[in-house]
Design an enzyme around this catalytic site. Structure first.
Site, PDB file in Angstrom:
ATOM      1  N   HIS A  39      -0.764 -11.174  -5.160  1.00 33.79           N
ATOM      2  CA  HIS A  39       0.644 -10.732  -5.128  1.00 33.79           C
ATOM      3  C   HIS A  39       1.579 -11.728  -5.812  1.00 33.79           C
ATOM      4  O   HIS A  39       2.450 -11.342  -6.580  1.00 33.79           O
ATOM      5  CB  HIS A  39       1.101 -10.504  -3.693  1.00 33.79           C
ATOM      6  CG  HIS A  39       0.340  -9.408  -3.020  1.00 33.79           C
ATOM      7  ND1 HIS A  39       0.373  -8.099  -3.472  1.00 33.79           N
ATOM      8  CD2 HIS A  39      -0.488  -9.408  -1.957  1.00 33.79           C
ATOM      9  CE1 HIS A  39      -0.400  -7.362  -2.697  1.00 33.79           C
ATOM     10  NE2 HIS A  39      -0.931  -8.131  -1.768  1.00 33.79           N
TER      11      HIS A  39
ATOM     12  N   HIS B  63      -9.518  -2.323  -4.666  1.00 29.23           N
ATOM     13  CA  HIS B  63      -8.353  -2.573  -3.815  1.00 29.23           C
ATOM     14  C   HIS B  63      -7.314  -3.418  -4.544  1.00 29.23           C
ATOM     15  O   HIS B  63      -6.109  -3.212  -4.378  1.00 29.23           O
ATOM     16  CB  HIS B  63      -8.736  -3.234  -2.488  1.00 29.23           C
ATOM     17  CG  HIS B  63      -7.538  -3.372  -1.606  1.00 29.23           C
ATOM     18  ND1 HIS B  63      -7.026  -2.310  -0.884  1.00 29.23           N
ATOM     19  CD2 HIS B  63      -6.678  -4.402  -1.405  1.00 29.23           C
ATOM     20  CE1 HIS B  63      -5.925  -2.695  -0.269  1.00 29.23           C
ATOM     21  NE2 HIS B  63      -5.684  -3.966  -0.569  1.00 29.23           N
TER      22      HIS B  63
ATOM     23  N   HIS C 271       0.835  -1.204   0.000  1.00 24.97           N
ATOM     24  CA  HIS C 271       0.000   0.000   0.000  1.00 24.97           C
ATOM     25  C   HIS C 271       0.872   1.258   0.000  1.00 24.97           C
ATOM     26  O   HIS C 271       0.523   2.265  -0.616  1.00 24.97           O
ATOM     27  CB  HIS C 271      -0.966   0.002   1.186  1.00 24.97           C
ATOM     28  CG  HIS C 271      -1.853  -1.213   1.218  1.00 24.97           C
ATOM     29  ND1 HIS C 271      -2.593  -1.570   2.314  1.00 24.97           N
ATOM     30  CD2 HIS C 271      -2.113  -2.155   0.259  1.00 24.97           C
ATOM     31  CE1 HIS C 271      -3.268  -2.693   2.039  1.00 24.97           C
ATOM     32  NE2 HIS C 271      -2.979  -3.061   0.804  1.00 24.97           N
TER      33      HIS C 271
ATOM     34  N   ASP D 200      -3.331  -2.695  -5.008  1.00 23.87           N
ATOM     35  CA  ASP D 200      -2.255  -3.667  -4.764  1.00 23.87           C
ATOM     36  C   ASP D 200      -1.374  -3.854  -6.003  1.00 23.87           C
ATOM     37  O   ASP D 200      -0.146  -3.888  -5.898  1.00 23.87           O
ATOM     38  CB  ASP D 200      -2.856  -5.035  -4.394  1.00 23.87           C
ATOM     39  CG  ASP D 200      -3.265  -5.125  -2.930  1.00 23.87           C
ATOM     40  OD1 ASP D 200      -2.827  -4.295  -2.114  1.00 23.87           O
ATOM     41  OD2 ASP D 200      -4.031  -6.063  -2.610  1.00 23.87           O
TER      42      ASP D 200
HETATM   43 ZN   LIG Z   1      -3.745  -4.751  -0.260  1.00 22.25          ZN
END
Ligand SMILES: [Zn+2]
Length: 309
Positions: free
Chosen positions: A266, A239, A81, A243
């Site tokens: 991720h 969101h 973030h 990311d």
């Molecule tokens: Zn996040």
């Protein structure tokens, strides 16, 4: 036209708990010289190398967050973030001193970080910034049908689709073109999220010790458990954009490319970036870019957006 590298004008601190360790943490963000990049320092680590530059080659496997570590194994978790906010407001060089193994989560979004960065102000260095231009498509596949790809584009575009079994999240799609002002308005306040059924498993695995309704959206069987509900109807997929932007900045340069993914995460994004970096013919690095002047950084903000409430 050459766009110059930047740093922040004034130092500032942000404090909060770590979503995974549950520890109280403080991060001090300080101006840095040109060509420093984004560099994290573990202030609680003594007698070992505590410097961890935020680069794709320093990423390490971690559960549910982005972790970077140096070659002595000293690392920091949950940097995504902060990375997203640095990229979005146009900060190229900064030192971050943190007193623990992860970054504070604050409200689970990038909004408090963006707000603090805008207040700190931006300063230009005398060195030109560099840009990564995608030349041909790179694609990787993950688990359960997940995939990610990056293609040539004249700006940064993020097109994502998520598909969660809980109807509180369900299937959401977004096709987003980056600019600093649209990021502040549409992306920065989107919070991290999880399903209640996963929370117990995460706590069992020693994760999410600091996770609560103050720093995450929690859904259970179609119901949002946070008393104020969602900040925007498609908050979850927004969101994911937040990311992805943070992870993409681990290339240390703004990317001119279109990132597309189904069930992004991720691990998938970092796999794509490792593959991209290993395929030298898939990108070129340039020092000039009039497109970026038009979309990224303080100079491109309408006055009202400069410090959002
Ligand atoms: Zn996040």
């Amino acid at each position: 036209m050459h766009y110059l590298q930047t740093t922040i004008m004034k130092s500032f601190c942000l404090s909060g708990i770590g979503v995974h360790t549950g520890r109280a943490l403080t991060a001090r963000i300080e101006p840095a010289a040109a060509n420093t990049g984004i560099c994290f320092w573990r202030e609680d680590v003594k007698g070992q190398n505590n410097k961890i530059p935020a680069k794709i080659c320093n990423t390490a496997r971690a559960m549910l967050c982005t972790r970077i570590e140096n070659n002595e194994g000293i690392g920091v978790n949950t940097i995504e973030h902060f990375m997203s906010a640095f990229f979005a407001v146009g900060i190229d060089n900064v030192n971050i001193y943190v007193d623990g193994p992860e970054m504070p989560i604050m409200d689970g979004s990038a909004y408090p970080i963006v707000k603090a960065l805008l207040k700190a102000g931006q300063k230009q260095h005398k060195y030109p910034a560099r840009y990564l231009h995608i030349q041909k498509e790179i694609k990787v596949r993950g688990e359960n049908g997940a995939w990610a790809s990056i293609l040539p584009s004249s700006g940064l575009e993020i097109c994502l689709e998520i598909d969660f079994p809980d109807p509180g999240i369900g299937r959401q799609r977004i096709d987003y073109s980056f600019s600093t002002s649209s990021y502040i308005e549409k992306i920065s306040a989107a919070r991290t999220f999880c399903m209640l059924r996963d929370v117990e498993n995460m706590k069992h695995a020693g994760l999410a010790k600091g996770g609560n309704l103050e720093n995450a959206v929690v859904v259970d069987n179609g119901k949002i458990l946070n008393s104020d509900g969602l900040r925007m109807q498609d908050e979850c997929v927004r969101h994911k954009v937040l990311d992805c932007i943070g992870d993409l900045f681990l290339t240390c340069m703004p990317i001119f490319g279109r990132f597309e993914a189904f069930k992004p995460g991720h691990t998938l994004t970092l796999d794509l970036l490792h593959t991209l970096m290993a395929n030298k013919s898939s990108y070129i690095v340039k020092t000039s870019s009039k497109e970026s002047v038009a979309t990224r950084g303080f100079l491109n903000l309408p006055k009202a957006a400069a410090v959002p409430a």
